[in-house]
Structure formats: structure tokens, C-alpha cells
Design a protein around this motif. Structure first.
Motif, PDB file in Angstrom:
ATOM      1  N   GLY A 162       0.766  -1.226   0.000  1.00 19.19           N
ATOM      2  CA  GLY A 162       0.000   0.000   0.000  1.00 19.19           C
ATOM      3  C   GLY A 162       0.801   1.281   0.000  1.00 19.19           C
ATOM      4  N   LEU A 163       2.117   1.226  -0.017  1.00 13.53           N
ATOM      5  CA  LEU A 163       2.933   2.444  -0.069  1.00 13.53           C
ATOM      6  C   LEU A 163       3.464   2.587  -1.497  1.00 13.53           C
ATOM      7  CD1 LEU A 163       3.916   4.757   1.660  1.00 13.53           C
ATOM      8  CD2 LEU A 163       5.953   3.450   2.218  1.00 13.53           C
ATOM      9  N   GLY A 164       2.817   3.445  -2.267  1.00 12.34           N
ATOM     10  CA  GLY A 164       3.097   3.552  -3.696  1.00 12.34           C
ATOM     11  C   GLY A 164       1.923   3.025  -4.482  1.00 12.34           C
ATOM     12  N   THR A 165       1.593   1.764  -4.289  1.00 15.46           N
ATOM     13  CA  THR A 165       0.442   1.188  -4.987  1.00 15.46           C
ATOM     14  C   THR A 165      -0.833   1.911  -4.563  1.00 15.46           C
ATOM     15  OG1 THR A 165       0.451  -0.532  -3.288  1.00 15.46           O
ATOM     16  CG2 THR A 165       1.369  -1.098  -5.441  1.00 15.46           C
ATOM     17  N   THR A 166      -1.670   2.208  -5.549  1.00 13.77           N
ATOM     18  CA  THR A 166      -2.793   3.123  -5.338  1.00 13.77           C
ATOM     19  C   THR A 166      -4.100   2.436  -4.958  1.00 13.77           C
ATOM     20  OG1 THR A 166      -3.239   3.035  -7.722  1.00 13.77           O
ATOM     21  CG2 THR A 166      -1.825   4.816  -6.934  1.00 13.77           C
ATOM     22  N   ASP A 167      -4.064   1.126  -4.737  1.00 13.06           N
ATOM     23  CA  ASP A 167      -5.315   0.394  -4.487  1.00 13.06           C
ATOM     24  C   ASP A 167      -5.654   0.241  -3.018  1.00 13.06           C
ATOM     25  OD1 ASP A 167      -3.116  -1.309  -4.075  1.00 13.06           O
ATOM     26  OD2 ASP A 167      -4.302  -3.102  -4.506  1.00 13.06           O
ATOM     27  N   ARG A 168      -4.741   0.610  -2.115  1.00 15.37           N
ATOM     28  CA  ARG A 168      -4.982   0.403  -0.694  1.00 15.37           C
ATOM     29  C   ARG A 168      -4.079   1.312   0.126  1.00 15.37           C
ATOM     30  NH1 ARG A 168      -4.523  -5.257   0.845  1.00 15.37           N
ATOM     31  NH2 ARG A 168      -5.455  -5.587  -1.200  1.00 15.37           N
ATOM     32  N   LEU A 169      -4.337   1.354   1.430  1.00 12.43           N
ATOM     33  CA  LEU A 169      -3.527   2.131   2.358  1.00 12.43           C
ATOM     34  C   LEU A 169      -2.356   1.278   2.850  1.00 12.43           C
ATOM     35  CD1 LEU A 169      -3.878   5.015   3.559  1.00 12.43           C
ATOM     36  CD2 LEU A 169      -4.918   3.934   5.562  1.00 12.43           C
ATOM     37  N   HIS A 170      -1.264   1.933   3.140  1.00 13.98           N
ATOM     38  CA  HIS A 170      -0.100   1.228   3.668  1.00 13.98           C
ATOM     39  C   HIS A 170      -0.394   0.705   5.074  1.00 13.98           C
ATOM     40  CE1 HIS A 170       3.824   0.170   4.979  1.00 13.98           C
ATOM     41  NE2 HIS A 170       4.110   1.300   5.592  1.00 13.98           N
ATOM     42  N   TRP A 261      -0.577   6.445  11.582  1.00 15.94           N
ATOM     43  CA  TRP A 261      -0.376   5.477  10.486  1.00 15.94           C
ATOM     44  C   TRP A 261      -0.652   4.060  10.971  1.00 15.94           C
ATOM     45  CZ3 TRP A 261       4.907   8.211   9.657  1.00 15.94           C
ATOM     46  CH2 TRP A 261       4.690   9.423   8.991  1.00 15.94           C
ATOM     47  N   SER A 262      -0.233   3.762  12.207  1.00 18.20           N
ATOM     48  CA  SER A 262      -0.490   2.432  12.758  1.00 18.20           C
ATOM     49  C   SER A 262      -1.987   2.162  12.841  1.00 18.20           C
ATOM     50  CB  SER A 262       0.129   2.306  14.160  1.00 18.20           C
ATOM     51  OG  SER A 262       1.522   2.490  14.119  1.00 18.20           O
ATOM     52  N   VAL A 263      -2.720   3.111  13.424  1.00 19.61           N
ATOM     53  CA  VAL A 263      -4.159   2.918  13.590  1.00 19.61           C
ATOM     54  C   VAL A 263      -4.850   2.803  12.238  1.00 19.61           C
ATOM     55  CG1 VAL A 263      -6.297   3.955  14.454  1.00 19.61           C
ATOM     56  CG2 VAL A 263      -4.204   4.068  15.830  1.00 19.61           C
ATOM     57  N   ASN A 264      -4.457   3.644  11.290  1.00 22.16           N
ATOM     58  CA  ASN A 264      -5.043   3.551   9.945  1.00 22.16           C
ATOM     59  C   ASN A 264      -4.817   2.173   9.337  1.00 22.16           C
ATOM     60  OD1 ASN A 264      -5.989   6.213   9.917  1.00 22.16           O
ATOM     61  ND2 ASN A 264      -4.127   7.024   8.977  1.00 22.16           N
ATOM     62  N   GLY A 265      -3.612   1.666   9.495  1.00 25.88           N
ATOM     63  CA  GLY A 265      -3.301   0.347   8.954  1.00 25.88           C
ATOM     64  C   GLY A 265      -4.032  -0.773   9.671  1.00 25.88           C
ATOM     65  N   PHE A 266      -4.144  -0.656  11.007  1.00 26.76           N
ATOM     66  CA  PHE A 266      -4.866  -1.675  11.772  1.00 26.76           C
ATOM     67  C   PHE A 266      -6.308  -1.783  11.280  1.00 26.76           C
ATOM     68  CE2 PHE A 266      -2.140  -0.807  15.825  1.00 26.76           C
ATOM     69  CZ  PHE A 266      -1.045  -1.348  15.194  1.00 26.76           C
ATOM     70  N   ARG A 267      -6.927  -0.634  11.040  1.00 33.55           N
ATOM     71  CA  ARG A 267      -8.333  -0.617  10.631  1.00 33.55           C
ATOM     72  C   ARG A 267      -8.518  -1.224   9.244  1.00 33.55           C
ATOM     73  NH1 ARG A 267     -10.393   5.376  12.374  1.00 33.55           N
ATOM     74  NH2 ARG A 267     -12.437   4.500  11.840  1.00 33.55           N
ATOM     75  N   GLN A 268      -7.534  -1.061   8.392  1.00 33.19           N
ATOM     76  CA  GLN A 268      -7.642  -1.667   7.074  1.00 33.19           C
ATOM     77  C   GLN A 268      -7.489  -3.183   7.172  1.00 33.19           C
ATOM     78  OE1 GLN A 268      -6.195  -0.202   2.976  1.00 33.19           O
ATOM     79  NE2 GLN A 268      -4.487  -1.405   3.738  1.00 33.19           N
ATOM     80  N   THR A 269      -6.543  -3.642   7.987  1.00 34.63           N
ATOM     81  CA  THR A 269      -6.320  -5.077   8.139  1.00 34.63           C
ATOM     82  C   THR A 269      -7.515  -5.762   8.798  1.00 34.63           C
ATOM     83  OG1 THR A 269      -3.921  -4.781   8.291  1.00 34.63           O
ATOM     84  CG2 THR A 269      -4.824  -6.816   9.215  1.00 34.63           C
ATOM     85  N   ASP A 270      -8.059  -5.128   9.821  1.00 36.37           N
ATOM     86  CA  ASP A 270      -9.207  -5.693  10.544  1.00 36.37           C
ATOM     87  C   ASP A 270     -10.300  -4.630  10.625  1.00 36.37           C
ATOM     88  OD1 ASP A 270     -11.046  -6.869  12.189  1.00 36.37           O
ATOM     89  OD2 ASP A 270      -9.644  -7.306  13.831  1.00 36.37           O
TER      90      ASP A 270
END
Length: 429
Positions: A162-170, A261-270
Motif C-alpha cells: 500500500g505504499l506507492g500502490t494506489t489500491d490500498r492504504l499502507h 499510520w499504525s491505527v489507519n493500517g490496523f483498521r484496514q487489516t481488521d
């Protein structure tokens, strides 16, 4: 809006643009295709990557030539994901025994916006945008990459999911996502045509800070996820192995944005965590996390330095306190812990004695836990002068130890053994 990209001279046609992040154009290369290959590490696409910092040489550019890559990996949920990065073929000859080895470099914290990816930073050196949303991204990993290239080591760096690729959040500091991205980068590099690598090329891993955690996770996951990757040695510097401890330490520092950034990523994963997190976030906190989701390190420092996460919540609780109070969130964070699985190959764990940003104690604990599991560990406490500023206490050991770390990894890939110091680790600070 005024945007600017400061870089070396790029020869050739302008790349097609697929998206923008904080006003910076993201080339269409970074948009994943609808269908991905079946195998992890399979190349999806590649193209020449002009380096911002390079010199003409007799047989080619110095320190080498670069190729932008996109490859397949698998995320925490078992889904196929496209990841980008860059492979760098060194101009320097490999003078060790056997075929030229490969080093996978896992970058330190770059941010969460797509414009922050290390492969773009290699191309432009400095990415700078001015307007409604200012952004600054500096390609600082070039320091380690070019030292590795100068020793004749091939390098592949991953941009992470998700860092660079535009389909998801890092998914920042996600243990499994990062470990998989590192291991599959090695597979992708060996699948790239026209390189000096062979199937017998040994593999080393290099990373500091976020990258130190990523390569540490990869060393733990290699035996189950990628036994075909011939992992010889790993340098893990200042790994965030215990996210609960790191969360408490970073809060209120210049790098507090990393917690967003951690919280944003956690929410995407779960996604089920979103309802839980929203119960605590104030409107200002929600706006902060949205803003951070497109920021690079420089942006987060300029915009949020020294804030406390208590200002993001309705009841004034810190993120560390919320993690302790919510079993679901605590279980998710605990699952990110590194040090519970025996690593493959020999691992050098370096941590600054006065690092109070990514705390020394939790990195030392990871090394000690690996020793208890029978791991081949070289624990290296790094002493640099204590400074008042936590960010400097974190980056001081990176600069002080970098040449030693690069040479240590080179020696291992050249076939020279390293003696574990697990037996005396209890006596070391």
C-alpha cells in the motif's frame, strides 16, 4: 495548487499518471492490475528506473542501474496483493565466493502517502509539494543502498503493502504484511531477467526502525512462508518489536504521526476495529488520522510534532491507555509482537542504548527471546551520546552503526561465520 518534484534529470517520455497524493502525481505503473499472478514473488511488471543520484562510469552508471518492479505477495488475511519496489544491479564486481548475493532492504519509516514510497524517492531524491496539502519526502535510504552496492551486493528494496500502490492504504508496522513483502521481494528480484543473480545467490536482509521490524519478521517467517529463499543473514536495527511499548514511547514526540499510520493500517487489516476506534476518536482525531493517511515523515513532523494522542480522543485517553483497556485491540497489537518465533539464519540485532523513541529495552528483549528459542543471534548495543531529543536518540545509532552493519552483512554473505553472543547477552546492557 503549486506542486514541484525536485530530482535528477529524467531522460525519456513523461510517465502516464494514474493518481495524485497531496498534489504529487503517482505514475500509472503503481496501479495494480485487476488480476494478479498465482505465485508469491511473481513479477507483475517492471521498467527502467532512473536514479536521482548516479554518475557515468566506464561500463555503465555508478553505483549501478535500477529497475522499478511490481510483484505479488500475500497479506495478513491471505489475499493476493501487488507491491512495488526497485532492484539495483551494482556496477561493482562481487569479489566474494560463489554467485553475487542479494540484499533485501526494508525501508525505515517513509509515511503513508503513495508519494512517500522508497522507489519514487530513489528516482527523485526529494519530493516536494506546495499547495493546499504540503508534502516532503526524502530518499534517505540511499545511504545504505549505495554502501551495499559499493560492496558488489545486489539490492532489492520493497515499498511495502500500500505504499506507492494506489489500491490500498499502507499497513504500517503490520508484522505479517511486512515480512511477506520482504521475502517476496527476494523472489521477485531473482525472477527479474537480465540480472547477475542466480538461483544459488545467497540472500541477506537489511532494515532499521520500521525496516528493522520488517526484516526481523521476515527472518521469523522464512521457514514457513518462503523456505525457498536462501536466507543467510539479517541486520535488524532498532526494531519496533513490541508495539505497545513503542506506542507509549512515541506519543508526544516529533514522530507521533506514526501512531496515526499504525491505527489507519490496523483498521484496514481488521475492519471490525473501526467501530471500536471510532468510539474513542473525537472529530478532531478522525480528521487527524485522515490527514496523516496521505502524509510522509516530513509532513507529519511539520504538522503534528509533539502532539499527544490524548488530543485525538473524546475522553482524553491516550492510545496506549486505550490499547490496554480494549481486549480486541490489545490482542491485535500483541499479535504484532516479534520475538516469539525462531529466526532463520544469523541475525544481528542492533539497538541504541539511549534510544527512547523505539525503546532499547524492547529491542533487547526481542534478541533475548530469540536466544531462548535457539536462534543464532549477535546482539549489538550501540552507544552514542544521549541527547534530549528522542528522534535524535533514535537516528544517532543508525548513522553511527550503519557502516559496521553493512560490512557485517557483507562478511556473512561472503561466507564468513559470525559467533552468536547469546551466552553473554544477559551481561550486556
Amino acid at each position: 495548487m503549486l506542486t514541484a518534484v525536485l530530482a535528477g534529470v529524467v531522460v525519456g517520455p513523461s510517465p502516464a499518471i494514474a493518481d495524485t497524493s497531496r498534489g504529487i502525481e503517482i505514475p500509472s505503473f503503481y496501479t495494480p492490475p485487476a488480476t494478479l499472478p498465482a505465485a508469491n514473488g511473481a513479477l507483475i511488471r517492471s521498467e527502467p528506473l532512473p536514479l536521482a543520484l548516479s554518475l557515468p562510469g566506464i561500463d555503465g552508471t555508478l553505483p549501478g542501474t535500477a529497475t522499478r518492479i511490481m510483484y505479488r505477495t500475500t497479506d495478513t488475511g491471505g489475499q493476493a496483493v501487488a507491491v512495488t519496489g526497485a532492484y539495483l544491479e551494482p556496477s561493482a564486481a562481487w569479489r566474494g565466493p560463489g554467485p553475487r548475493p542479494l540484499v533485501v532492504l526494508a525501508p525505515g519509516t517513509m509515511g503513508q502517502g503513495d508519494q512517500c514510497s522508497t522507489s519514487l524517492a530513489l528516482q527523485y531524491g526529494l519530493i516536494f509539494g506546495v499547495g493546499d496539502q504540503t508534502t516532503v519526502s526524502i530518499g534517505y535510504e540511499v545511504l545504505a543502498i549505495y554502501q551495499l552496492l559499493a560492496k558488489g551486493l545486489a539490492v532489492v528494496q520493497t515499498d511495502y503493502l500500500g505504499l506507492g500502490t494506489t489500491d490500498r492504504l499502507h499497513t504500517y508496522v503490520n508484522r505479517v504484511d511486512e515480512g511477506h513483502a520482504v521475502l517476496d521481494a527476494a523472489r521477485a528480484a531473482k525472477a527479474l531477467p537480465g540480472t547477475s543473480l542466480t538461483a544459488a545467490s545467497g540472500v541477506g536482509l537489511y532494515g532499521y526502525s520500521q525496516g528493522g521490524g520488517a526484516v526481523a519478521s521476515a527472518a521469523e517467517l522464512q521457514s514457513s512462508y518462503a523456505p525457498d529463499v536462501r536466507l543467510t543473514a539479517t541486520y535488524s536495527g532498532a526494531p519496533p518489536a513490541d508495539l505497545a511499548a513503542v506506542t507509549a514511547a512515541i506519543d508526544g514526540t516529533e514522530l507521533v504521526g506514526a501512531l496515526g499510520w499504525s491505527v489507519n493500517g490496523f483498521r484496514q487489516t481488521d475492519p471490525s476495529l473501526s467501530t471500536l476506534v471510532d468510539k474513542y476518536l473525537s472529530d478532531a482525531g478522525k480528521a487527524t488520522l485522515t490527514d496523516l493517511s496521505t502524509m510522509c515523515v516530513g509532513d507529519a513532523i511539520f504538522g503534528y510534532a509533539l502532539q499527544r494522542t490524548t488530543s485525538w480522543t473524546k475522553n482524553g485517553k491516550s492510545l496506549a491507555d486505550i490499547i490496554k483497556a480494549e481486549p480486541q485491540l490489545k490482542a491485535f497489537v500483541d499479535e504484532q509482537t516479534i520475538g516469539n518465533r525462531k529466526p532463520a539464519g544469523v541475525v544481528r540485532v542492533a539497538t541504541g542504548l539511549f534510544d527512547n523513541l523505539v525503546p532499547h529495552a524492547q529491542a533487547r528483549t526481542m534478541a533475548a527471546d530469540w536466544c531462548k528459542l535457539g536462534g543464532d543471534v549477535v546482539y549489538a548495543p550501540v552507544t552514542v551520546p544521549w541527547l534530549v531529543d528522542p528522534l535524535l536518540n533514535h537516528f544517532g545509532p543508525l548513522l553511527a552503526d550503519q557502516a559496521t552493519a553493512v560490512d557485517w552483512l557483507y562478511q556473512r554473505l561472503a561466507g564468513k561465520p559470525a559467533d552468536s553472543n547469546c551466552a553473554i547477552l544477559p551481561l550486556l546492557p
